[in-house]
Design a protein around this motif. Structure first.
Motif, PDB file in Angstrom:
ATOM      1  N   UNK A 171      16.440  25.285   5.556  1.00  0.00           N
ATOM      2  CA  UNK A 171      15.051  25.476   5.923  1.00  0.00           C
ATOM      3  C   UNK A 171      14.773  24.897   7.251  1.00  0.00           C
ATOM      4  N   UNK A 172      13.885  25.625   8.044  1.00  0.00           N
ATOM      5  CA  UNK A 172      13.702  25.356   9.480  1.00  0.00           C
ATOM      6  C   UNK A 172      12.184  25.294   9.565  1.00  0.00           C
ATOM      7  N   UNK A 173      11.756  24.183  10.342  1.00  0.00           N
ATOM      8  CA  UNK A 173      10.194  23.732  10.133  1.00  0.00           C
ATOM      9  C   UNK A 173       9.800  24.061  11.821  1.00  0.00           C
ATOM     10  N   UNK A 174       8.697  24.770  11.903  1.00  0.00           N
ATOM     11  CA  UNK A 174       8.319  25.159  13.398  1.00  0.00           C
ATOM     12  C   UNK A 174       6.990  24.207  13.320  1.00  0.00           C
ATOM     13  N   UNK A 175       7.095  23.773  14.701  1.00  0.00           N
ATOM     14  CA  UNK A 175       6.103  22.791  15.008  1.00  0.00           C
ATOM     15  C   UNK A 175       5.396  22.933  16.400  1.00  0.00           C
ATOM     16  N   UNK A 176       4.015  23.387  16.182  1.00  0.00           N
ATOM     17  CA  UNK A 176       3.530  23.536  17.649  1.00  0.00           C
ATOM     18  C   UNK A 176       3.345  22.340  18.476  1.00  0.00           C
ATOM     19  N   UNK A 177       3.593  22.218  19.682  1.00  0.00           N
ATOM     20  CA  UNK A 177       3.494  21.069  20.491  1.00  0.00           C
ATOM     21  C   UNK A 177       2.109  20.543  20.642  1.00  0.00           C
ATOM     22  N   UNK A 190       8.909  16.190   3.577  1.00  0.00           N
ATOM     23  CA  UNK A 190       9.168  15.553   2.392  1.00  0.00           C
ATOM     24  C   UNK A 190       8.960  16.502   1.382  1.00  0.00           C
ATOM     25  N   UNK A 191       8.031  17.415   1.686  1.00  0.00           N
ATOM     26  CA  UNK A 191       7.866  18.390   0.408  1.00  0.00           C
ATOM     27  C   UNK A 191       9.162  19.552   0.539  1.00  0.00           C
ATOM     28  N   UNK A 192       9.710  19.573   1.535  1.00  0.00           N
ATOM     29  CA  UNK A 192      10.885  20.680   1.506  1.00  0.00           C
ATOM     30  C   UNK A 192      12.095  19.851   1.168  1.00  0.00           C
ATOM     31  N   UNK A 193      12.168  18.437   1.468  1.00  0.00           N
ATOM     32  CA  UNK A 193      13.160  17.655   0.855  1.00  0.00           C
ATOM     33  C   UNK A 193      13.210  17.797  -0.821  1.00  0.00           C
ATOM     34  N   UNK A 194      12.014  17.548  -1.254  1.00  0.00           N
ATOM     35  CA  UNK A 194      11.893  17.745  -2.829  1.00  0.00           C
ATOM     36  C   UNK A 194      12.227  18.985  -3.197  1.00  0.00           C
ATOM     37  N   UNK A 195      12.216  20.198  -2.640  1.00  0.00           N
ATOM     38  CA  UNK A 195      12.761  21.349  -3.269  1.00  0.00           C
ATOM     39  C   UNK A 195      14.294  21.433  -3.175  1.00  0.00           C
ATOM     40  N   UNK A 196      14.811  20.577  -2.846  1.00  0.00           N
ATOM     41  CA  UNK A 196      16.556  20.585  -2.872  1.00  0.00           C
ATOM     42  C   UNK A 196      17.097  21.188  -1.663  1.00  0.00           C
ATOM     43  N   UNK A 197      16.432  21.841  -0.849  1.00  0.00           N
ATOM     44  CA  UNK A 197      16.795  22.651   0.153  1.00  0.00           C
ATOM     45  C   UNK A 197      17.172  21.608   1.437  1.00  0.00           C
ATOM     46  N   UNK A 198      18.247  22.111   1.982  1.00  0.00           N
ATOM     47  CA  UNK A 198      18.831  21.512   3.165  1.00  0.00           C
ATOM     48  C   UNK A 198      17.938  21.740   4.370  1.00  0.00           C
TER      49      UNK A 198
END
Length: 240
Positions: A171-177, A190-198
């Motif tokens: 998974x990749x997270x896009x963050x607006x500066x 943390x929500x992404x980590x709980x999904x078990x996805x790298x």
């Protein structure tokens, strides 16, 4: 197979094009086991849909077979942004059991790039994305494509992205500066980590490179022109 014509805006300067090539290189170096990538953001409007599609387009330029899935079943901007005028079957048709996979995959006027549009807005997006049809979709497309790039809804707004990421390799997270707080980004991480996805990394978007300190920090020379860089990749350990 359905076929659609995409009208791609010619709005990238040299710096932005180089940024996407850098992002593509980082993805390629993640390893052969990374095939399906979910792209999300914290809130709407950070540019995740543009980043995810441009990444898919850039990967297609390397003669790899790419599938781009617009899985934002709630608020897709794809058809409007790329001027898709044809009426086609989409992801919600497949997930609800109305259509087979071959009926919802669209060939495009871009070599090596196929897409799945979201289809009509369903009353239960999260439930559809979490059903057996989506798992089967990922299994089937893994065998057919070199990379699957999935645009997902903002994870800070709805849980859909975590449901999708569970079936992905990364998974990749896009963050607006200068738009998202550190705590908000950490919460979504943390929500992404709980999904078990790298988590492969983050893309810092909409950076004003005229601001002090950015010329050296980002990938580009100030001599290339333009005021905004579109993407800056960070490894997961740099987000902590």
């Amino acid at each position: 197979m359905q076929k659609i014509n995409l009208v791609i805006p010619d709005n990238m300067d040299y710096r932005t094009s180089e940024a996407y090539r850098t992002l593509r290189t980082n993805v390629l170096f993640c390893g052969e086991e990374i095939n399906a990538i979910a792209v999300t953001s914290c809130t709407p409007g950070e540019g995740k849909s543009e980043v995810s599609f441009r990444l898919a387009e850039s990967l297609a330029e390397t003669d790899r077979k790419i599938l781009y899935i617009d899985a934002d079943l709630r608020r897709s901007v794809f058809s409007k942004r790329y001027q898709v005028t044809q009426e086609v079957k989409g992801l919600s048709h497949y997930l609800s059991g109305q259509e087979e996979l071959g009926a919802v995959v669209c060939a495009t006027n871009i070599s090596n790039l196929h897409v799945i549009l979201p289809g009509p807005v369903p009353p239960n997006p999260s439930e559809l994305l979490g059903n057996e049809h989506f798992r089967q979709l990922m299994e089937k497309t893994h065998a057919l494509y070199d990379y699957i790039i999935i645009d997902t809804p903002p994870l800070g707004s709805v849980i859909d992205a975590a449901v999708i990421a569970k079936e992905c390799d990364g998974a990749m997270l896009v963050i607006e500066n200068d738009a998202i707080s550190y705590k908000m980004a950490q919460k979504v991480e943390r929500q992404l980590e709980r999904s078990g996805c790298r988590i492969l990394g983050a893309v810092l978007n909409k950076v004003d490179v005229r601001a002090k300190g950015y010329y050296g920090k980002y990938y580009y020379s100030k001599y290339y022109g333009g005021d905004y860089s579109s993407v800056y990749y960070q490894k997961p350990e740099e987000i902590k």
